[in-house]
Write a protein that holds these residues in place. Structure first.
Motif, PDB file in Angstrom:
ATOM      1  N   UNK A 106       0.883  -1.166   0.000  1.00 53.24           N
ATOM      2  CA  UNK A 106       0.000   0.000   0.000  1.00 53.24           C
ATOM      3  C   UNK A 106       0.913   1.205   0.000  1.00 53.24           C
ATOM      4  N   UNK A 107       0.850   2.028  -1.055  1.00 54.49           N
ATOM      5  CA  UNK A 107       1.910   3.011  -1.292  1.00 54.49           C
ATOM      6  C   UNK A 107       1.323   4.356  -1.703  1.00 54.49           C
ATOM      7  N   UNK A 108       2.159   5.391  -1.551  1.00 56.35           N
ATOM      8  CA  UNK A 108       1.711   6.759  -1.832  1.00 56.35           C
ATOM      9  C   UNK A 108       2.856   7.571  -2.425  1.00 56.35           C
ATOM     10  N   UNK A 133      -1.696  -1.616  -3.984  1.00 56.30           N
ATOM     11  CA  UNK A 133      -2.662  -0.531  -4.075  1.00 56.30           C
ATOM     12  C   UNK A 133      -1.900   0.792  -4.044  1.00 56.30           C
ATOM     13  N   UNK A 134      -2.118   1.584  -5.081  1.00 59.00           N
ATOM     14  CA  UNK A 134      -1.481   2.888  -5.212  1.00 59.00           C
ATOM     15  C   UNK A 134      -2.437   3.984  -4.745  1.00 59.00           C
ATOM     16  N   UNK A 135      -1.966   4.876  -3.876  1.00 62.29           N
ATOM     17  CA  UNK A 135      -2.649   6.140  -3.647  1.00 62.29           C
ATOM     18  C   UNK A 135      -2.038   7.183  -4.584  1.00 62.29           C
ATOM     19  N   UNK A 136      -2.429   8.431  -4.446  1.00 54.82           N
ATOM     20  CA  UNK A 136      -1.986   9.467  -5.373  1.00 54.82           C
ATOM     21  C   UNK A 136      -0.476   9.451  -5.574  1.00 54.82           C
ATOM     22  N   UNK A 137      -0.065   9.458  -6.815  1.00 53.96           N
ATOM     23  CA  UNK A 137       1.359   9.488  -7.125  1.00 53.96           C
ATOM     24  C   UNK A 137       1.585   9.530  -8.618  1.00 53.96           C
TER      25      UNK A 137
END
Length: 292
Positions: A106-108, A133-137
């Motif tokens: 889980x990354x950002x 799972x990618x957050x904003x980037x």
């Protein structure tokens, strides 16, 4: 009722350290079960995950570190900071913890690039990845819209600008990238700034910003891995983010087969801080769907 989070002082007290290539790295681990590695963004640190830490640790073994140059980890002056080395660091941390099974991510933000490198290594047989799972980037350099401070750090005047970076500039930048109704509190800004300031952190910022060039250099390998992989992927994005919001999600849907994307209305660049309950809901749904 919102998630309570963890005060920075308490978060720091829960951490421990290991040595990576002669540098002290601060890390955190909690819970049991399948390993879930959380990877933070620029210019902050793993405290970014503090709202999600306990809820995720109730279900998984969660692991996070402050990467080299960030937070409470070493920030060597003159170091050539690169995404590939930060990916090496994540793998070294897993070895240190004797974790050999496939890992969920889980990354950002900056962490997205680290995850893309780990995904490429997975496709090449050098890493065991279970999901991401990618957050904003900035998953695609062509959609990354750098803010003025990032452009200045990357310029020939980057070293000078880094020395002038302070809490006021941080607050100004965050006001632009957070959603209008989910702005950080003064206490949160104090904590973010403390983590950046620690160990003379601003003096390393113009070197850390090299990740923008790394994204351009490795684009074909990283995006190609995303297009070929069978590893389950999801994007959870704050669409109001001017850096990597709705326009990045649109590009993701163009390029990635069977795109799994979630947009959080009214949210900006830091979904795990602005809307942790929603991020948790959509992350757990992602995991449950793939456990069937």
């Amino acid at each position: 009722m919102g998630l309570p989070g963890i005060a920075l002082r308490d978060w720091r007290a829960q951490g421990t350290s290991f040595t990576f290539r002669g540098h002290e790295i601060r890390y955190w681990s909690a819970g049991s079960g399948e390993p879930l590695l959380l990877v933070h963004g620029f210019p902050t640190a793993s405290w970014d995950w503090h709202y999600l830490w306990h809820p995720l640790a109730e279900r998984y073994r969660v692991i996070a570190c402050d990467m080299l140059g960030f937070g409470d980890s070493a920030k060597p002056r003159g170091h050539d900071y690169r995404i590939l080395e930060q990916a090496d660091l994540q793998q070294a941390l897993l070895v240190h913890l004797d974790l050999r099974e496939p890992v969920h991510l889980l990354v950002h933000d900056y962490g997205n690039s680290v995850a893309q490198e780990l995904l490429a290594r997975h496709e090449e047989g050098g890493f065991a990845l279970a999901s991401c799972v990618f957050l904003n980037g900035g998953l695609f350099p062509e959609t990354h819209r750098a803010v003025v401070s990032q452009k200045l750090l990357l310029s020939p005047l980057g070293g000078l600008f880094a020395r002038l970076f302070n809490r006021r500039r941080l607050a100004h930048n965050f006001a632009r990238v957070f959603g209008p109704a989910t702005q950080p509190s003064e206490a949160e800004l104090d904590a973010f700034w403390e983590l950046i300031r620690h160990n003379d952190g601003p003096k390393a910022m113009h070197r850390l910003i090299h990740y923008i060039l790394d994204r351009r250099e490795h684009r074909e390998r990283w995006v190609g891995a995303m297009q070929r992989t069978q590893v389950p992927l999801r994007v959870i994005d704050g669409p109001l983010d001017p850096i990597s919001g709705a326009h990045m999600v649109a590009r993701y849907r163009e390029l990635i087969p069977r795109p799994d994307t979630v947009e959080l209305p009214g949210i900006g660049h830091y979904p795990q801080v602005e809307a942790p309950e929603q991020v948790l809901q959509h992350y757990l749904a992602f995991r449950q769907e793939r456990a069937r």
